[in-house]
Write a protein that holds these residues in place. Structure first.
Motif, PDB file in Angstrom:
ATOM      1  N   MET A   1       0.848  -1.113   0.144  1.00  0.00           N
ATOM      2  CA  MET A   1      -0.184  -0.147   0.116  1.00  0.00           C
ATOM      3  C   MET A   1       1.173   1.280   0.039  1.00  0.00           C
ATOM      4  O   MET A   1       1.814   1.199   0.821  1.00  0.00           O
ATOM      5  N   GLY A   2       0.618   2.160  -0.742  1.00  0.00           N
ATOM      6  CA  GLY A   2       1.573   3.540  -0.869  1.00  0.00           C
ATOM      7  C   GLY A   2       1.195   4.309   0.314  1.00  0.00           C
ATOM      8  O   GLY A   2       0.351   4.148   1.185  1.00  0.00           O
ATOM      9  N   ALA A   3       2.106   5.398   0.338  1.00  0.00           N
ATOM     10  CA  ALA A   3       1.901   6.250   1.458  1.00  0.00           C
ATOM     11  C   ALA A   3       0.678   7.169   1.328  1.00  0.00           C
ATOM     12  O   ALA A   3       0.358   7.608   0.308  1.00  0.00           O
ATOM     13  N   ARG A   4       0.003   7.402   2.475  1.00  0.00           N
ATOM     14  CA  ARG A   4      -1.080   8.221   2.328  1.00  0.00           C
ATOM     15  C   ARG A   4      -0.976   9.899   2.790  1.00  0.00           C
ATOM     16  O   ARG A   4       0.528   9.670   3.488  1.00  0.00           O
ATOM     17  N   THR A   5      -1.387  10.670   2.456  1.00  0.00           N
ATOM     18  CA  THR A   5      -1.410  12.016   2.660  1.00  0.00           C
ATOM     19  C   THR A   5      -2.501  12.469   3.588  1.00  0.00           C
ATOM     20  O   THR A   5      -3.540  12.153   3.132  1.00  0.00           O
ATOM     21  N   TYR A   6      -2.098  13.239   4.359  1.00  0.00           N
ATOM     22  CA  TYR A   6      -2.966  13.960   5.448  1.00  0.00           C
ATOM     23  C   TYR A   6      -3.135  15.411   5.195  1.00  0.00           C
ATOM     24  O   TYR A   6      -1.894  15.886   5.034  1.00  0.00           O
ATOM     25  N   TYR A   7      -4.234  16.008   5.435  1.00  0.00           N
ATOM     26  CA  TYR A   7      -4.306  17.321   5.303  1.00  0.00           C
ATOM     27  C   TYR A   7      -5.078  18.061   6.350  1.00  0.00           C
ATOM     28  O   TYR A   7      -6.078  17.603   7.053  1.00  0.00           O
ATOM     29  N   VAL A   8      -4.415  19.380   6.669  1.00  0.00           N
ATOM     30  CA  VAL A   8      -5.238  20.061   7.857  1.00  0.00           C
ATOM     31  C   VAL A   8      -5.588  21.093   6.963  1.00  0.00           C
ATOM     32  O   VAL A   8      -4.653  21.893   6.097  1.00  0.00           O
ATOM     33  N   TYR A   9      -6.911  21.622   6.853  1.00  0.00           N
ATOM     34  CA  TYR A   9      -7.155  22.923   5.879  1.00  0.00           C
ATOM     35  C   TYR A   9      -8.120  23.851   6.864  1.00  0.00           C
ATOM     36  O   TYR A   9      -8.606  23.668   7.737  1.00  0.00           O
ATOM     37  N   ILE A  10      -8.028  25.148   6.316  1.00  0.00           N
ATOM     38  CA  ILE A  10      -9.006  26.277   6.755  1.00  0.00           C
ATOM     39  C   ILE A  10      -9.810  26.651   5.780  1.00  0.00           C
ATOM     40  O   ILE A  10      -9.489  26.849   4.480  1.00  0.00           O
ATOM     41  N   LEU A  11     -11.057  26.570   6.124  1.00  0.00           N
ATOM     42  CA  LEU A  11     -12.307  27.122   5.117  1.00  0.00           C
ATOM     43  C   LEU A  11     -12.730  28.603   5.627  1.00  0.00           C
ATOM     44  O   LEU A  11     -12.663  28.685   6.861  1.00  0.00           O
ATOM     45  N   ALA A  12     -13.183  29.496   4.918  1.00  0.00           N
ATOM     46  CA  ALA A  12     -13.694  30.698   5.342  1.00  0.00           C
ATOM     47  C   ALA A  12     -15.074  31.018   4.576  1.00  0.00           C
ATOM     48  O   ALA A  12     -15.061  30.494   3.506  1.00  0.00           O
ATOM     49  N   TYR A  46     -23.116  28.241   8.176  1.00  0.00           N
ATOM     50  CA  TYR A  46     -22.633  29.491   7.806  1.00  0.00           C
ATOM     51  C   TYR A  46     -21.937  29.749   6.622  1.00  0.00           C
ATOM     52  O   TYR A  46     -21.410  30.982   6.308  1.00  0.00           O
ATOM     53  N   ASP A  47     -22.146  28.986   5.601  1.00  0.00           N
ATOM     54  CA  ASP A  47     -21.614  29.116   4.340  1.00  0.00           C
ATOM     55  C   ASP A  47     -19.892  29.034   4.289  1.00  0.00           C
ATOM     56  O   ASP A  47     -19.543  30.239   3.617  1.00  0.00           O
ATOM     57  N   VAL A  48     -19.352  28.248   5.071  1.00  0.00           N
ATOM     58  CA  VAL A  48     -18.024  28.425   5.231  1.00  0.00           C
ATOM     59  C   VAL A  48     -17.444  27.336   4.145  1.00  0.00           C
ATOM     60  O   VAL A  48     -17.262  26.264   4.604  1.00  0.00           O
ATOM     61  N   VAL A  49     -17.233  27.874   2.884  1.00  0.00           N
ATOM     62  CA  VAL A  49     -16.757  26.921   1.924  1.00  0.00           C
ATOM     63  C   VAL A  49     -15.733  27.233   1.268  1.00  0.00           C
ATOM     64  O   VAL A  49     -15.325  26.455   0.180  1.00  0.00           O
ATOM     65  N   LYS A  50     -14.885  28.222   1.411  1.00  0.00           N
ATOM     66  CA  LYS A  50     -13.881  28.677   0.502  1.00  0.00           C
ATOM     67  C   LYS A  50     -12.452  28.184   1.327  1.00  0.00           C
ATOM     68  O   LYS A  50     -12.177  28.330   2.406  1.00  0.00           O
ATOM     69  N   LEU A  51     -11.887  27.144   0.481  1.00  0.00           N
ATOM     70  CA  LEU A  51     -10.752  26.623   0.803  1.00  0.00           C
ATOM     71  C   LEU A  51      -9.341  27.876   0.848  1.00  0.00           C
ATOM     72  O   LEU A  51      -9.171  28.203  -0.148  1.00  0.00           O
ATOM     73  N   VAL A  52      -9.137  28.321   1.837  1.00  0.00           N
ATOM     74  CA  VAL A  52      -8.090  29.355   1.843  1.00  0.00           C
ATOM     75  C   VAL A  52      -6.618  29.066   2.408  1.00  0.00           C
ATOM     76  O   VAL A  52      -5.882  29.524   2.178  1.00  0.00           O
ATOM     77  N   TYR A  53      -6.590  27.801   2.794  1.00  0.00           N
ATOM     78  CA  TYR A  53      -5.136  27.413   3.503  1.00  0.00           C
ATOM     79  C   TYR A  53      -5.280  25.767   3.661  1.00  0.00           C
ATOM     80  O   TYR A  53      -6.115  25.367   4.120  1.00  0.00           O
ATOM     81  N   PHE A  54      -4.175  25.094   3.454  1.00  0.00           N
ATOM     82  CA  PHE A  54      -4.153  23.666   3.980  1.00  0.00           C
ATOM     83  C   PHE A  54      -2.372  23.438   3.834  1.00  0.00           C
ATOM     84  O   PHE A  54      -1.616  24.012   3.399  1.00  0.00           O
ATOM     85  N   GLU A  55      -2.507  22.357   4.680  1.00  0.00           N
ATOM     86  CA  GLU A  55      -0.985  21.892   5.085  1.00  0.00           C
ATOM     87  C   GLU A  55      -1.012  20.349   4.667  1.00  0.00           C
ATOM     88  O   GLU A  55      -2.071  19.718   5.027  1.00  0.00           O
ATOM     89  N   GLN A  56       0.014  19.539   4.313  1.00  0.00           N
ATOM     90  CA  GLN A  56       0.079  18.242   4.169  1.00  0.00           C
ATOM     91  C   GLN A  56       0.970  17.513   4.924  1.00  0.00           C
ATOM     92  O   GLN A  56       1.656  18.173   5.500  1.00  0.00           O
ATOM     93  N   PHE A  57       0.649  16.406   5.440  1.00  0.00           N
ATOM     94  CA  PHE A  57       1.238  15.593   6.207  1.00  0.00           C
ATOM     95  C   PHE A  57       1.480  14.037   5.898  1.00  0.00           C
ATOM     96  O   PHE A  57       0.594  13.692   5.301  1.00  0.00           O
ATOM     97  N   ASN A  62       0.292  13.357  13.231  1.00  0.00           N
ATOM     98  CA  ASN A  62       0.836  14.948  13.200  1.00  0.00           C
ATOM     99  C   ASN A  62      -0.327  15.816  12.448  1.00  0.00           C
ATOM    100  O   ASN A  62      -0.272  16.790  12.939  1.00  0.00           O
ATOM    101  N   ALA A  63      -0.940  15.379  11.651  1.00  0.00           N
ATOM    102  CA  ALA A  63      -2.123  16.294  10.886  1.00  0.00           C
ATOM    103  C   ALA A  63      -3.003  16.771  12.209  1.00  0.00           C
ATOM    104  O   ALA A  63      -3.506  17.694  12.310  1.00  0.00           O
ATOM    105  N   ILE A  64      -3.765  15.722  13.009  1.00  0.00           N
ATOM    106  CA  ILE A  64      -4.451  15.828  13.932  1.00  0.00           C
ATOM    107  C   ILE A  64      -3.659  16.707  15.165  1.00  0.00           C
ATOM    108  O   ILE A  64      -4.449  17.657  15.533  1.00  0.00           O
ATOM    109  N   LYS A  65      -2.612  16.792  15.493  1.00  0.00           N
ATOM    110  CA  LYS A  65      -1.892  17.414  16.342  1.00  0.00           C
ATOM    111  C   LYS A  65      -2.169  18.922  16.033  1.00  0.00           C
ATOM    112  O   LYS A  65      -2.409  19.916  16.626  1.00  0.00           O
TER     113      LYS A  65
END
Length: 99
Positions: A1-12, A46-57, A62-65
């Motif tokens: 199985m390949g490596a997975r990627t996890y994301y932390v994201y901020i919507l505005a 609240y119509d918070v649907v614009k992806l304005v930031y994300f980070e990959q892990f 580490n993503a959850i932290k």
């Protein structure tokens, strides 16, 4: 199985508007769900649907932290983080989803 990627994201909702911070292993799918309002939640209400930031892990721990840490930040710190990478709070979703 390949490596997975996890994301932390901020919507505005808009520049300086409501923010939502989440974590996922499929950023395109998850943000798409928010945008289509498939899940009755804060983002739908609240119509918070614009992806304005994300980070990959490389691992979920580490993503959850990072998600938990960002949620404790004050609003000014969150805004600064977004603006360092996305000064105009543009919606990043079309660029990553190819729409």
């Amino acid at each position: 199985m390949g490596a997975r990627t996890y994301y932390v994201y901020i919507l505005a909702s808009h520049i300086g508007g409501m923010l939502y911070i989440g974590v996922t292993n499929d950023l395109i799918r998850r943000v798409g769900e928010h945008r289509l309002k498939l899940i009755k939640s804060f983002t739908e209400k609240y119509d918070v649907v614009k992806l304005v930031y994300f980070e990959q892990f490389d691992d979920p721990e580490n993503a959850i932290k990072r998600e938990k840490r960002l949620k404790k930040w004050n609003r000014a710190w969150k805004a600064r983080l977004i603006e360092e990478n996305n000064p105009n709070w543009e919606d990043l979703y079309p660029g990553i989803a190819g729409v």
